[in-house]
Design a protein around this motif. Structure first.
Motif, PDB file in Angstrom:
ATOM      1  N   HIS A  64     -75.478  97.170  45.905  1.00 14.18           N
ATOM      2  CA  HIS A  64     -75.769  97.029  44.466  1.00 14.18           C
ATOM      3  C   HIS A  64     -75.957  95.546  44.143  1.00 14.18           C
ATOM      4  O   HIS A  64     -75.129  94.931  43.464  1.00 14.18           O
ATOM      5  N   PRO A  65     -77.053  94.945  44.607  1.00 16.18           N
ATOM      6  CA  PRO A  65     -77.219  93.491  44.517  1.00 16.18           C
ATOM      7  C   PRO A  65     -77.359  92.941  43.104  1.00 16.18           C
ATOM      8  O   PRO A  65     -77.232  91.733  42.911  1.00 16.18           O
ATOM      9  N   LYS A  66     -77.588  93.807  42.109  1.00 20.68           N
ATOM     10  CA  LYS A  66     -77.734  93.320  40.730  1.00 20.68           C
ATOM     11  C   LYS A  66     -76.466  93.496  39.897  1.00 20.68           C
ATOM     12  O   LYS A  66     -76.458  93.205  38.702  1.00 20.68           O
ATOM     13  N   GLU A  67     -75.391  93.954  40.540  1.00 24.67           N
ATOM     14  CA  GLU A  67     -74.116  94.120  39.821  1.00 24.67           C
ATOM     15  C   GLU A  67     -73.211  92.931  40.130  1.00 24.67           C
ATOM     16  O   GLU A  67     -72.864  92.680  41.283  1.00 24.67           O
ATOM     17  N   LEU A  68     -72.819  92.192  39.085  1.00 26.40           N
ATOM     18  CA  LEU A  68     -71.943  91.033  39.236  1.00 26.40           C
ATOM     19  C   LEU A  68     -70.493  91.491  39.416  1.00 26.40           C
ATOM     20  O   LEU A  68     -69.952  92.217  38.580  1.00 26.40           O
ATOM     21  N   LEU A  69     -69.852  91.067  40.504  1.00 24.46           N
ATOM     22  CA  LEU A  69     -68.455  91.411  40.774  1.00 24.46           C
ATOM     23  C   LEU A  69     -67.598  90.155  40.659  1.00 24.46           C
ATOM     24  O   LEU A  69     -67.942  89.108  41.219  1.00 24.46           O
ATOM     25  N   ILE A  70     -66.489  90.268  39.944  1.00 24.24           N
ATOM     26  CA  ILE A  70     -65.570  89.143  39.761  1.00 24.24           C
ATOM     27  C   ILE A  70     -64.227  89.539  40.369  1.00 24.24           C
ATOM     28  O   ILE A  70     -63.561  90.463  39.888  1.00 24.24           O
ATOM     29  N   LEU A  71     -63.835  88.860  41.437  1.00 22.81           N
ATOM     30  CA  LEU A  71     -62.584  89.161  42.134  1.00 22.81           C
ATOM     31  C   LEU A  71     -61.583  88.060  41.820  1.00 22.81           C
ATOM     32  O   LEU A  71     -61.774  86.908  42.222  1.00 22.81           O
ATOM     33  N   ALA A  72     -60.533  88.413  41.090  1.00 24.45           N
ATOM     34  CA  ALA A  72     -59.527  87.433  40.668  1.00 24.45           C
ATOM     35  C   ALA A  72     -58.302  87.575  41.562  1.00 24.45           C
ATOM     36  O   ALA A  72     -57.465  88.458  41.363  1.00 24.45           O
ATOM     37  N   LEU A  73     -58.186  86.707  42.566  1.00 26.22           N
ATOM     38  CA  LEU A  73     -57.039  86.711  43.471  1.00 26.22           C
ATOM     39  C   LEU A  73     -55.975  85.773  42.917  1.00 26.22           C
ATOM     40  O   LEU A  73     -56.260  84.623  42.568  1.00 26.22           O
ATOM     41  N   SER A  74     -54.734  86.275  42.852  1.00 24.81           N
ATOM     42  CA  SER A  74     -53.693  85.487  42.192  1.00 24.81           C
ATOM     43  C   SER A  74     -52.301  85.777  42.754  1.00 24.81           C
ATOM     44  O   SER A  74     -52.137  86.609  43.647  1.00 24.81           O
ATOM     45  N   HIS A  75     -51.329  85.050  42.226  1.00 20.29           N
ATOM     46  CA  HIS A  75     -49.886  85.186  42.506  1.00 20.29           C
ATOM     47  C   HIS A  75     -49.494  84.694  43.897  1.00 20.29           C
ATOM     48  O   HIS A  75     -48.640  83.845  44.038  1.00 20.29           O
ATOM     49  N   PHE A  76     -50.050  85.268  44.962  1.00 20.58           N
ATOM     50  CA  PHE A  76     -49.823  84.797  46.334  1.00 20.58           C
ATOM     51  C   PHE A  76     -48.339  84.651  46.668  1.00 20.58           C
ATOM     52  O   PHE A  76     -47.864  83.599  47.087  1.00 20.58           O
ATOM     53  N   LYS A  77     -47.601  85.756  46.516  1.00 18.89           N
ATOM     54  CA  LYS A  77     -46.165  85.775  46.818  1.00 18.89           C
ATOM     55  C   LYS A  77     -45.925  85.547  48.305  1.00 18.89           C
ATOM     56  O   LYS A  77     -46.415  86.288  49.152  1.00 18.89           O
ATOM     57  N   GLY A  78     -45.183  84.513  48.632  1.00 25.31           N
ATOM     58  CA  GLY A  78     -44.801  84.254  50.017  1.00 25.31           C
ATOM     59  C   GLY A  78     -45.933  83.849  50.925  1.00 25.31           C
ATOM     60  O   GLY A  78     -45.821  83.977  52.155  1.00 25.31           O
ATOM     61  N   VAL A  79     -47.037  83.342  50.361  1.00 31.28           N
ATOM     62  CA  VAL A  79     -48.197  82.963  51.170  1.00 31.28           C
ATOM     63  C   VAL A  79     -48.159  81.459  51.451  1.00 31.28           C
ATOM     64  O   VAL A  79     -48.280  80.652  50.530  1.00 31.28           O
ATOM     65  N   PRO A  80     -48.005  81.061  52.711  1.00 35.61           N
ATOM     66  CA  PRO A  80     -47.969  79.619  53.042  1.00 35.61           C
ATOM     67  C   PRO A  80     -49.351  78.993  53.004  1.00 35.61           C
ATOM     68  O   PRO A  80     -50.377  79.690  53.023  1.00 35.61           O
ATOM     69  N   GLU A  81     -49.378  77.670  52.978  1.00 38.80           N
ATOM     70  CA  GLU A  81     -50.629  76.916  52.847  1.00 38.80           C
ATOM     71  C   GLU A  81     -51.652  77.297  53.925  1.00 38.80           C
ATOM     72  O   GLU A  81     -52.835  77.492  53.636  1.00 38.80           O
ATOM     73  N   LYS A  82     -51.215  77.401  55.169  1.00 40.92           N
ATOM     74  CA  LYS A  82     -52.169  77.668  56.255  1.00 40.92           C
ATOM     75  C   LYS A  82     -52.822  79.046  56.124  1.00 40.92           C
ATOM     76  O   LYS A  82     -53.947  79.256  56.599  1.00 40.92           O
ATOM     77  N   VAL A  83     -52.129  79.977  55.472  1.00 42.36           N
ATOM     78  CA  VAL A  83     -52.721  81.304  55.281  1.00 42.36           C
ATOM     79  C   VAL A  83     -53.771  81.268  54.172  1.00 42.36           C
ATOM     80  O   VAL A  83     -54.762  82.001  54.218  1.00 42.36           O
ATOM     81  N   HIS A  84     -53.574  80.399  53.169  1.00 45.41           N
ATOM     82  CA  HIS A  84     -54.631  80.191  52.177  1.00 45.41           C
ATOM     83  C   HIS A  84     -55.894  79.713  52.871  1.00 45.41           C
ATOM     84  O   HIS A  84     -57.007  80.183  52.571  1.00 45.41           O
ATOM     85  N   THR A  85     -55.751  78.790  53.784  1.00 46.47           N
ATOM     86  CA  THR A  85     -56.903  78.268  54.521  1.00 46.47           C
ATOM     87  C   THR A  85     -57.620  79.382  55.269  1.00 46.47           C
ATOM     88  O   THR A  85     -58.852  79.480  55.261  1.00 46.47           O
ATOM     89  N   HIS A  86     -56.843  80.246  55.911  1.00 49.44           N
ATOM     90  CA  HIS A  86     -57.404  81.382  56.645  1.00 49.44           C
ATOM     91  C   HIS A  86     -58.127  82.334  55.697  1.00 49.44           C
ATOM     92  O   HIS A  86     -59.253  82.783  55.990  1.00 49.44           O
ATOM     93  N   LEU A  87     -57.502  82.663  54.551  1.00 50.25           N
ATOM     94  CA  LEU A  87     -58.083  83.628  53.622  1.00 50.25           C
ATOM     95  C   LEU A  87     -59.381  83.105  53.012  1.00 50.25           C
ATOM     96  O   LEU A  87     -60.368  83.844  52.916  1.00 50.25           O
TER      97      LEU A  87
END
Length: 314
Positions: free
Chosen positions: A134-157
């Protein structure tokens, strides 16, 4: 797209953005009314997961009945991400956590009270496949909170997100209209509530305003005030969702043996949707509208038709 005279004839909102009138295709995203999903992944909560929140209940994690009760009051959505997408939802509230003692140091899950059964990367792949179809549908993904997520895992994600969505990612410095993004083959926005400003494909946190109450009247009042003070030229989420107390007051609800959050939401949703319909005549229109039980009643159609109201006004 149907006009106000045709209202009620539409049976599918799977590609509603692709069918907007031309003038709306050239409007900035923040001037569109966009249906959103609050706590989008709660249909998938794992009864075997340790309790992630609230802190007052964590000590009961090993008690099965406590987890079952919490799940009854944590589920806000009934349908899968794919079904929500097909129904017309275009904004997703995705709260991320790492399970303690997980054998895979980079594996993440979504959560609301409990963690989900399905991991983050699996769901993002589902969303990416839908975005390709569906290339004409705008999707907005709001990733938040990140409970227990260390810095290096942010880099990976972040690396995973950039590789997965690749050229579909809308950059912060792009022209932010549907028509411009269609021309460039882009249709996914990643809002990341953690410092990631060095990545032009990753957007900052989108403000989310909600009533912080289980009383629909208080929710409406606080949202009305927020809309009147809405900052211009930026995304703005208007959360219709009810909110359980964060203190011991939560016990007044979760100890109701014959009730659950879905039932409470269903009782309040008609009133909240009536308030939303009234915004069509207001000077300040909502932008992203997030709700619980997004596939019930006429939530999606109510939000989408706000665009048509604005189109008719013009």
């Amino acid at each position: 797209m149907s006009t106000s005279a045709d209202k009620g004839k539409r049976t599918s909102y799977c590609d509603w953005m692709a069918q907007l009138p031309p003038d709306l295709q050239n409007k900035p995203f923040y001037e569109l009314a966009i249906p959103g999903s609050h706590d989008s992944m709660t249909y998938d909560l794992d009864i075997n997961s340790p309790i992630v929140e609230p802190d007052t209940l964590k000590r009961f994690s090993k008690i099965c009945c406590a987890r079952r009760i919490l799940r009854r009051w944590a589920v806000t959505q009934e349908e899968t991400i794919a079904v929500q997408l097909d129904a017309g939802v275009r904004y997703f509230d995705l709260r991320v956590a790492r399970k303690p003692h997980d054998s895979d140091p980079t594996r993440l899950y979504f959560y609301h009270g409990l963690c989900t059964r399905t991991d983050v990367e699996t769901i993002l792949k589902v969303i990416n496949e839908w975005a390709e179809r569906h290339p004409k549908e705008l999707l907005i993904l709001a990733l938040s909170h990140f409970k227990g997520v260390p810095e290096k895992v942010h880099t990976h994600l972040i690396k995973f997100i950039k590789n997965l969505f690749a050229s579909k990612l809308i950059r912060r410095n792009d022209t932010h209209t549907l028509k411009a993004c269609w021309n460039n083959g882009r249709n996914v926005i990643i809002s990341y509530d953690y410092p990631a400003n060095q990545h032009i494909e990753i957007w900052r946190r989108i403000p989310y305003y909600y009533g912080k109450s289980m009383d629909p009247a208080k929710v409406e009042s606080k949202l009305q005030m927020a809309l009147e003070k809405r900052p211009p030229h930026s995304f703005f989420v208007c959360g219709l969702n009810l909110t359980l107390p964060e203190d011991s007051g939560i016990l007044r609800y979760i100890l109701r043996l014959c009730d659950n959050l879905v039932n409470v939401i269903q009782r309040s949703l008609p009133r909240l949707l009536l308030w939303l319909k009234q915004q069509a005549a207001a000077k300040t229109h909502p932008n992203i509208v997030a709700s619980d039980l997004v596939t019930r009643d006429d939530f999606v159609s109510t939000v989408v038709e706000l665009n048509i109201s604005k189109h008719v006004e013009v």
